[in-house]
Design an enzyme around this catalytic site. Structure first.
Site, short mmCIF file in Angstrom:
data_model
loop_
_atom_site.label_atom_id
_atom_site.label_comp_id
_atom_site.label_asym_id
_atom_site.label_seq_id
_atom_site.Cartn_x
_atom_site.Cartn_y
_atom_site.Cartn_z
N GLY A 6 4.51 -5.47 -5.38
CA GLY A 6 4.83 -4.12 -5.93
C GLY A 6 5.87 -3.87 -5.02
O GLY A 6 6.22 -4.35 -3.92
N ASN A 7 6.25 -2.25 -4.85
CA ASN A 7 6.97 -1.69 -4.25
C ASN A 7 6.63 -0.08 -4.07
O ASN A 7 5.71 0.28 -4.75
CB ASN A 7 8.62 -1.72 -4.64
CG ASN A 7 8.94 -1.05 -5.96
OD1 ASN A 7 8.86 0.07 -6.21
ND2 ASN A 7 8.93 -2.04 -6.95
N HIS A 8 7.13 0.59 -3.33
CA HIS A 8 6.85 1.90 -3.01
C HIS A 8 7.47 2.96 -3.89
O HIS A 8 7.36 4.32 -3.84
CB HIS A 8 7.11 2.36 -1.64
CG HIS A 8 6.76 1.77 -0.36
ND1 HIS A 8 4.92 1.74 -0.45
CD2 HIS A 8 6.90 0.81 0.42
CE1 HIS A 8 4.72 0.97 0.62
NE2 HIS A 8 5.88 0.45 1.10
#
Ligand code: CTP
Length: 402
Positions: free
Chosen positions: A212-214
């Site tokens: 995923g990412n932030h």
């Protein structure tokens, strides 16, 4: 959420028996999220007290050009009040005040403020039935509407005189919904549909792990709110995000992976007028998703990744009349990379963030953007809150679709 949320409402009260209903009117405006200031004609104070209205509106109530009682005899600036307001409502509006408004007479604070107001002015007449029908009243009502004021018509019923007929001020609830509907009918994106993507995507590795990412989704949710506040119906396709939205014009569609976001975008794209893709979509996903949890071993683990589908590019390829906007998050050669994306993805505009700008990017509350359109015209904006940035983006789209 009401369209009156955050609006500054200036309520002018004149001397009619319906003035007693303005207490409810002030409450309803406050409940809908508006800020309210009240001005009264001196005679209207016989019908309802300024104390009631100042308590309910949480603001001082003015009726004269200066406050005699106060030591410093403070000047009540009608120009300032007129310019403060987003909306002015005169309710009840008596035959006398209507006639004075028609002629530009300004022998009290309310009338001087009316003449100074630059915002839309609504008026709700209230008087006895024969006064309402009188040729001079009809002339006042017509002239005031010709001047651009908006009339909230009186209704029929029992009047203070005991007579039954037309002349009752519209009920407070009806006045508020009249104003709300009038505002909505004039919104520039009314009748338009907007597709939005927001947040990250999660690409499963096994049943419990993902890549995923932030991205927080804040930017996309703020754009959804900004588009809805201009009257658009919004389809907000969101990856996993804690953001909340409470607006009847926004339909939230939750997705997890890039493929799910792709499918949802293609489901809605054909029916929308505008699409803004602000999601931080994973560019790669595990080629094979393990069906069981991957067990720890002493050796290194290699996960083979394959590209996800480029949603933005796929929409650019099938675009007909939609105004398609992408986002670009760059670290170097920002402008030229963004321009390349406009061409390669067939976009109408791109919103560029540079990670070299402090406060820009997808995790925080602020952003700093440059909007580039398909003519390669660039417009750089200052560092702002994401809510303000969202408004800028919608305004820029509006100037290009109208
Ligand atoms: N985007 C998309 N689908 C993907 C990847 C990105 O729709 N699979 C969209 C994003 O929502 C954004 C735009 O493409 O609007 C640009 O994303 P970005 O990551 O900056 O560009 P890429 O085209 O992925 O190129 P690169 O990462 O190489 O800069």
């Amino acid at each position: 959420m009401s369209v009156l949320q955050g609006k500054k409402v200036l309520l002018g009260i004149t001397a009619g028996i319906a003035a007693y209903k303005t207490a409810s009117l002030v409450r309803l405006f406050i409940k809908s999220g508006a800020e309210v200031k009240v001005i009264m004609t001196p005679a209207s104070k016989d019908f309802i007290t300024p104390l009631t209205l100042s308590t309910l509106s949480k603001n001082p109530v003015h009726s004269t050009f200066y406050n005699k009682e106060e030591e410093n005899e403070l000047w009540n600036n009608h120009v300032e009040l007129g310019l403060w307001a987003d909306i002015m409502l005169i309710a009840p509006a008596t035959a006398n005040t209507l006639s004075k408004m028609t002629n530009g007479t300004c022998d009290n604070l309310l009338l001087a403020t009316y003449l100074s107001a630059k915002c839309p002015v609504y008026f709700a007449p209230a008087m006895d039935l024969d006064m309402y029908k009188h040729a001079s009243t009809i002339r006042s009502l017509e002239s005031l509407q010709q001047f651009g004021n908006i009339m909230i018509p009186a209704t029929s019923g029992e009047l203070a005189s005991g007579l039954i007929g037309e002349g009752r001020m519209a009920e407070p609830e009806d006045i508020v919904s009249f104003i709300e509907n009038n505002i909505i009918s004039k919104l520039p994106l009314r009748g338009k549909k907007v597709l939005l993507t927001a947040g990250p995507t999660y690409e499963a590795i096994d049943p419990v792990r993902f890549i995923g990412n932030h991205s927080s989704g804040k930017m996309g949710f703020a754009i959804a709110e900004a588009a809805a506040s201009k009257g658009a119906e919004v389809f907000l396709i969101s990856g996993p995000s804690n953001q909340q939205i409470n607006n009847s014009l926004v339909h939230r569609i939750n997705v997890t992976s890039a493929q799910e976001m792709y499918d949802a975008c293609h489901q809605y794209f054909k029916e929308v007028d505008i699409a803004v893709l602000s999601a931080a979509v994973a560019d790669y996903k595990p080629k094979n998703i393990a069906t069981q949890k991957i067990k720890k071993k002493d050796t290194s683990l290699v996960i083979e990744l394959e590209p996800t589908k480029d949603i933005l590019k796929s929409l650019g390829a099938i675009k007909t009349n939609q105004f398609l906007v992408g986002f670009a998050l760059e670290t170097n050669n920002e402008i030229s990379n963004a321009k390349k994306k406009i061409e390669s993805k067939n976009l109408n505009a791109i919103v560029l963030n540079s990670l070299r700008d402090k406060g820009a990017g997808f995790a925080g509350d602020t952003n700093k953007i440059t909007i580039i359109d398909s003519d390669f015209k660039e417009k750089a904006f200052a560092l702002k809150s994401k809510k303000e940035v969202a408004k800028d983006i919608i305004e820029e789209i509006l100037t290009r679709i109208s």
